[in-house]
Design a protein around this motif. Structure first.
Motif, PDB file in Angstrom:
ATOM      1  N   LEU A 142      61.679  58.352 -17.388  1.00  0.00           N
ATOM      2  CA  LEU A 142      61.391  56.932 -17.576  1.00  0.00           C
ATOM      3  C   LEU A 142      62.530  56.247 -18.328  1.00  0.00           C
ATOM      4  CD1 LEU A 142      59.351  54.508 -17.560  1.00  0.00           C
ATOM      5  CD2 LEU A 142      58.518  55.393 -19.755  1.00  0.00           C
ATOM      6  N   LYS A 143      62.977  56.860 -19.412  1.00  0.00           N
ATOM      7  CA  LYS A 143      64.023  56.247 -20.247  1.00  0.00           C
ATOM      8  C   LYS A 143      65.341  56.140 -19.503  1.00  0.00           C
ATOM      9  CE  LYS A 143      66.134  56.574 -24.834  1.00  0.00           C
ATOM     10  NZ  LYS A 143      66.147  57.321 -26.119  1.00  0.00           N
ATOM     11  N   LEU A 172      59.208  51.319 -23.842  1.00  0.00           N
ATOM     12  CA  LEU A 172      59.294  52.690 -23.339  1.00  0.00           C
ATOM     13  C   LEU A 172      58.441  53.626 -24.180  1.00  0.00           C
ATOM     14  CD1 LEU A 172      63.109  52.911 -22.504  1.00  0.00           C
ATOM     15  CD2 LEU A 172      61.228  52.691 -20.876  1.00  0.00           C
TER      16      LEU A 172
END
Length: 355
Positions: free
Chosen positions: A130-131, A196
């Motif tokens: 995701l990051k 996030l």
């Protein structure tokens, strides 16, 4: 045949009527009764899993699963029980693995490149992915990030970079985001880093994941939900978001307006679904289609031709409701009995076809 069907439900949730069960389950029972079959609702819970398993295996030819996994503290035990029932001769409507394959948010990614899903769709299963990748998606424009669990728009976020023109090659973790949740169209501001970290909750536990899709401006014109009875479109709901600046949610709770149409009012969309079904089944594991399921679409404009196209946003296969068209219980009962009749005469080691 035992001529009995068990309908599984879960206690609690916003989909229940006055007496604790789904308002559209009893019509299925009544329609089966008219055809000489019995049926009952059984509320699943982990504490009584063994007892529920034995009761269902001994009494039922089939089960119909009408459980939203989000209403269970832990869905693992439920799906294990369903697999055991199927393995021991009880017909699964749907098969538990089909429920996961069709209902999980990554089903949309697995269909990308078809007529229904563009290539610009991604699924994240851990924080590192995701990051690393979500900031790259944000460079392309406004995105929608969807959690795998939840309902009624919870954990579905429209993500927009504030002052996006400042960022040409990378979006730093300090960049400010405008966030709108589909649950109620409320907005928040967070840095990219804060958002996030906030999303870690959606990646945790069994089947934790996030789906990353482009935001489609034409959601303002409405989301189109097609209710399917296995391979037949039986109803269409046009859901138009509230007419407010930040609204993009198509839930009734958020103020969306619903219109109920017949499938023949949407011939192009129905044709897209019918033409894609064989490929959909192959890509989602070659399971039989769920008994009752829905596909949600948003209109977009084809950049090459300028013509309308339909983009698949989500599939639901766990506990689809039809309270506004209870007469569909007759169709459902007919389909259940037709399927069980076929199962009783065909050796499943060499099936004739997959629907």
């Amino acid at each position: 045949m035992k001529k009995h069907v068990v309908i599984f439900e879960a206690r609690g949730g916003s989909d229940k009527g006055k007496y604790g069960y789904r308002r559209d389950s009893k019509p299925i029972i009544e329609s089966l009764n008219k055809r000489g079959w019995s049926a009952e609702i059984v509320f699943y819970d982990d504490a009584h899993r063994g007892e529920i398993y034995r009761h269902t295996q001994n009494k039922a030819d089939a089960y119909i699963s009408r459980v939203n996994p989000g209403n269970l503290p832990n869905e693992v035990g439920y799906f294990q029980m369903l697999r055991e029932l199927v393995n021991n001769g009880v017909e699964g409507l749907p098969h538990p693995d089909a429920m996961v394959a069709y209902g999980a948010k990554n089903s949309v990614e697995r269909l990308k490149g078809t007529d229904m899903v563009p290539e610009d769709v991604y699924t994240y299963y851990d924080f590192d992915a995701l990051k690393e990748n979500f900031p790259k998606s944000l460079l392309k424009g406004v995105r929608v990030l969807k959690q795998n669990r939840g309902s009624t728009g919870e954990g579905i976020w429209r993500v927009e970079v504030i002052d996006a023109d400042k960022y040409k090659k990378t979006i730093p973790l300090t960049a400010k985001l405008k966030l709108t949740e589909a649950r109620d169209n409320h907005t928040e501001e967070k840095t990219l880093q804060e958002f996030l970290e906030f999303c870690i909750q959606y990646l945790e536990g069994e089947n934790g994941m996030l789906l990353d899709m482009p935001f489609l401006e034409r959601i303002k014109e409405g989301e189109i939900r097609v209710l399917m009875l296995r391979d037949q479109a039986v109803n269409v709901v046009h859901k138009k978001p509230a007419d407010t600046p930040d609204a993009f949610s198509a839930t009734l709770f958020s103020g969306a307006k619903y219109r109920y149409d017949k499938p023949d009012q949407w011939p192009e969309l129905v044709a897209v679904i019918e033409n894609t079904l064989p490929m959909m089944q192959r890509r989602l594991g070659n399971y039989d289609l769920p008994l009752i399921w829905t596909a949600d679409f948003i209109l977009d404009t084809d950049k090459k031709t300028g013509e309308d196209k339909y983009v698949l946003g989500e599939i639901n296969a766990s506990c689809v409701g039809f309270t506004t068209h209870l007469e569909l219980s007759e169709n459902i009962a007919d389909e259940v009995l037709s399927l069980l009749d076929a199962e009783s005469v065909v050796n499943q080691n060499w099936p004739a076809f997959n629907r």
